[in-house]
Design a protein around this motif. Structure first.
Motif, PDB file in Angstrom:
ATOM      1  N   LYS A 170      57.101  21.756 -14.358  1.00  0.00           N
ATOM      2  CA  LYS A 170      58.514  21.659 -14.715  1.00  0.00           C
ATOM      3  C   LYS A 170      58.802  22.200 -16.107  1.00  0.00           C
ATOM      4  O   LYS A 170      59.853  22.786 -16.338  1.00  0.00           O
ATOM      5  CB  LYS A 170      58.975  20.191 -14.636  1.00  0.00           C
ATOM      6  N   ALA A 171      57.879  21.978 -17.035  1.00  0.00           N
ATOM      7  CA  ALA A 171      58.139  22.319 -18.439  1.00  0.00           C
ATOM      8  C   ALA A 171      57.760  23.759 -18.744  1.00  0.00           C
ATOM      9  O   ALA A 171      56.763  24.279 -18.238  1.00  0.00           O
ATOM     10  CB  ALA A 171      57.363  21.381 -19.360  1.00  0.00           C
ATOM     11  N   ILE A 172      58.557  24.383 -19.591  1.00  0.00           N
ATOM     12  CA  ILE A 172      58.248  25.716 -20.124  1.00  0.00           C
ATOM     13  C   ILE A 172      57.963  25.545 -21.619  1.00  0.00           C
ATOM     14  O   ILE A 172      58.811  25.048 -22.365  1.00  0.00           O
ATOM     15  CB  ILE A 172      59.413  26.695 -19.917  1.00  0.00           C
ATOM     16  N   VAL A 173      56.775  25.920 -22.045  1.00  0.00           N
ATOM     17  CA  VAL A 173      56.396  25.769 -23.450  1.00  0.00           C
ATOM     18  C   VAL A 173      56.988  26.932 -24.238  1.00  0.00           C
ATOM     19  O   VAL A 173      56.639  28.092 -24.015  1.00  0.00           O
ATOM     20  CB  VAL A 173      54.861  25.735 -23.607  1.00  0.00           C
ATOM     21  N   ILE A 174      57.899  26.633 -25.140  1.00  0.00           N
ATOM     22  CA  ILE A 174      58.534  27.689 -25.942  1.00  0.00           C
ATOM     23  C   ILE A 174      58.131  27.608 -27.413  1.00  0.00           C
ATOM     24  O   ILE A 174      58.610  28.396 -28.230  1.00  0.00           O
ATOM     25  CB  ILE A 174      60.066  27.624 -25.806  1.00  0.00           C
ATOM     26  N   GLY A 175      57.249  26.657 -27.734  1.00  0.00           N
ATOM     27  CA  GLY A 175      56.735  26.551 -29.095  1.00  0.00           C
ATOM     28  C   GLY A 175      55.374  25.886 -29.085  1.00  0.00           C
ATOM     29  O   GLY A 175      55.146  24.924 -28.347  1.00  0.00           O
ATOM     30  N   LYS A 176      54.437  26.427 -29.888  1.00  0.00           N
ATOM     31  CA  LYS A 176      53.080  25.896 -29.946  1.00  0.00           C
ATOM     32  C   LYS A 176      52.625  25.797 -31.397  1.00  0.00           C
ATOM     33  O   LYS A 176      53.194  26.413 -32.291  1.00  0.00           O
ATOM     34  CB  LYS A 176      52.101  26.806 -29.173  1.00  0.00           C
ATOM     35  N   ASN A 177      51.537  25.003 -31.599  1.00  0.00           N
ATOM     36  CA  ASN A 177      50.928  24.948 -32.923  1.00  0.00           C
ATOM     37  C   ASN A 177      49.665  25.804 -32.943  1.00  0.00           C
ATOM     38  O   ASN A 177      49.324  26.465 -31.956  1.00  0.00           O
ATOM     39  CB  ASN A 177      50.652  23.500 -33.340  1.00  0.00           C
ATOM     40  N   TYR A 178      48.951  25.752 -34.061  1.00  0.00           N
ATOM     41  CA  TYR A 178      47.774  26.618 -34.233  1.00  0.00           C
ATOM     42  C   TYR A 178      46.674  26.300 -33.216  1.00  0.00           C
ATOM     43  O   TYR A 178      45.832  27.153 -32.910  1.00  0.00           O
ATOM     44  CB  TYR A 178      47.222  26.457 -35.653  1.00  0.00           C
ATOM     45  N   ASP A 180      47.153  25.657 -30.095  1.00  0.00           N
ATOM     46  CA  ASP A 180      47.670  26.011 -28.782  1.00  0.00           C
ATOM     47  C   ASP A 180      48.230  24.788 -28.041  1.00  0.00           C
ATOM     48  O   ASP A 180      48.274  24.762 -26.818  1.00  0.00           O
ATOM     49  CB  ASP A 180      46.585  26.680 -27.921  1.00  0.00           C
ATOM     50  N   HIS A 181      48.660  23.780 -28.788  1.00  0.00           N
ATOM     51  CA  HIS A 181      49.312  22.614 -28.192  1.00  0.00           C
ATOM     52  C   HIS A 181      50.825  22.800 -28.245  1.00  0.00           C
ATOM     53  O   HIS A 181      51.364  23.253 -29.247  1.00  0.00           O
ATOM     54  CB  HIS A 181      48.926  21.339 -28.948  1.00  0.00           C
ATOM     55  N   GLY A 182      51.498  22.427 -27.164  1.00  0.00           N
ATOM     56  CA  GLY A 182      52.943  22.597 -27.092  1.00  0.00           C
ATOM     57  C   GLY A 182      53.692  21.673 -28.043  1.00  0.00           C
ATOM     58  O   GLY A 182      53.403  20.473 -28.108  1.00  0.00           O
ATOM     59  N   THR A 183      54.642  22.219 -28.770  1.00  0.00           N
ATOM     60  CA  THR A 183      55.482  21.438 -29.683  1.00  0.00           C
ATOM     61  C   THR A 183      56.961  21.524 -29.321  1.00  0.00           C
ATOM     62  O   THR A 183      57.758  20.743 -29.831  1.00  0.00           O
ATOM     63  CB  THR A 183      55.299  21.924 -31.133  1.00  0.00           C
ATOM     64  N   PHE A 184      57.307  22.483 -28.463  1.00  0.00           N
ATOM     65  CA  PHE A 184      58.717  22.714 -28.127  1.00  0.00           C
ATOM     66  C   PHE A 184      58.769  23.079 -26.644  1.00  0.00           C
ATOM     67  O   PHE A 184      58.127  24.049 -26.215  1.00  0.00           O
ATOM     68  CB  PHE A 184      59.257  23.848 -29.008  1.00  0.00           C
TER      69      PHE A 184
END
Length: 394
Positions: A170-178, A180-184
């Motif tokens: 369902k989710a689309i990851v549009i932001g990640k941290n260094y 590679d974990h989703g933040t947005f």
């Protein structure tokens, strides 16, 4: 009266000096993360709320202070964007369903929080966690058009939060941290979109006063389409409505606030001084004599004259066994070797002393005649037991 004037003058001068010193003392920086739209402290959201007009110049900005169901249900909201920035967001089933219905109609909802609770976590399967890195955590967008050449790096661990669990279907990851974990994240519902961000501190004053913080926030909010209405949620962050008390003018102005305190303090000093001067003489009331010692002497004399050692010994044994039952939760119906061992373990006394004490108790319980020496020996053993177990008899 002259002494009173001198006293009031000195007290007033000291109070005025203290007020002046406190007024000129530099205020310490409050690093608490409030995310309150009126707070100008580092982790308030005053700048973001104030500059929303720059991001959405044609939109009408409104604040809401009701639960999600009461806000999204019915026709209370017009078409537009709904923004929630809070320390934690809690949505039950009815809140979530009303919000999704609003999104499906072609609206957008943006949420940023440290923690998610309730029905929304079960439905979207999201969980948050913090990166514990030795250096500052960096983040970036996944969209090539928004992605910065170098990752955004923020101090004070304001970008450490990330989504440790999410539903990839369902989710689309549009932001990640260094790492590679989703933040947005973004979720599509009908004609609208739901956006979840795990780093709410990036939207605070501290971040927006830096070039990279301002750039990141502008790009993050650029996902929200142009709208005629933008709503700012106060309910999820627990923002308190504006003070409507009669003293709000005094407390909103530091000078008036200290003038109020000075006046109040002067009145209290005057009342205290007048009360002290006019107070009537309080008569001295002699305390009641303590007759405990006399009572104990009389009772002891009665027992001594009767010479009923067995009665005294039996009462001491009854009191001792009742103390053991209440204090150590031991059954005293059978005083055998097993009870001796258990008593020693529970109280921490020597096993030999425990055996001597219980033997004396058993002896007294089975004899109707007790000599003075036997009574004295029993009393010594009981007093020694109380002393070793720390019991003071109260």
């Amino acid at each position: 009266m002259k002494d009173f004037k001198i006293y009031i003058t000195m007290a007033s001068l000291l109070l005025i000096g203290y007020v002046v010193a406190q007024y000129n003392k530099p205020k310490p920086v409050n690093w608490q993360s409030t995310l309150y739209y009126k707070d100008k402290i580092p982790f308030g959201t005053y700048l973001l709320y104030d500059r929303l007009k720059d991001i959405y110049p044609e939109a009408e900005l409104s604040r809401t202070n009701k639960s999600a169901y009461n806000v999204f249900h019915g026709d209370s909201l017009q078409q537009g964007n709904y923004i929630i920035i809070a320390k934690s967001i809690t949505l039950n089933k009815f809140d979530f369903e009303a919000m999704v219905k609003y999104i499906k109609a072609g609206n957008s909802v943006f949420m940023a929080a440290f923690e998610w609770r309730g029905f929304i976590t079960d439905t979207l399967k999201v969980e948050t966690r913090a990166e514990y890195a030795s250096k500052n955590v960096s983040i970036n967008f996944t969209n090539p058009q928004l992605r910065a050449p170098n990752n955004y790096v923020f101090k004070r661990d304001i970008a450490n939060q990330y989504f440790s669990a999410l539903d990839t279907a369902k989710a689309i990851v549009i932001g990640k941290n260094y790492a590679d974990h989703g933040t947005f994240l973004s979720y599509k519902f009908g004609k609208g979109t739901l956006y979840l961000c795990a780093t709410p501190d990036i939207f605070t004053n501290y971040s927006l006063l830096t070039p990279q913080g301002a750039d990141y926030v502008a790009k993050a909010l650029s996902y929200l389409p142009k709208a005629q209405n933008v709503y700012w949620d106060q309910y999820q962050n627990g923002d308190i409505p504006e003070d409507i008390s009669p003293l709000r003018v005094f407390f909103s102005n530091p000078a008036l606030q200290w003038a109020y305190y000075l006046s109040l303090g002067s009145i209290l000093l005057f009342v205290f001084y007048e009360m002290k001067r006019r107070q009537r003489v309080i008569p001295v009331i002699e305390p009641l004599p303590n007759s405990t010692l006399e009572f104990v002497t009389v009772v002891g004399q009665v027992y001594y004259e009767k010479r009923n050692n067995a009665n005294i010994a039996h009462k001491k044994v009854i009191y001792l066994l009742e103390h053991i039952r209440e204090q150590y939760r031991l059954k005293t119906s059978k005083l055998d070797q097993e009870f001796v061992n258990t008593l020693a373990q529970k109280t921490g006394i020597d096993e030999g002393f425990s055996s001597s004490l219980i033997s004396a108790v058993n002896f007294v319980s089975t004899h109707q005649q007790i000599t003075d020496m036997e009574l004295i020996q029993l009393n010594k053993l009981i007093e020694k037991f109380y002393s070793q177990t720390g019991y003071n008899g109260k």
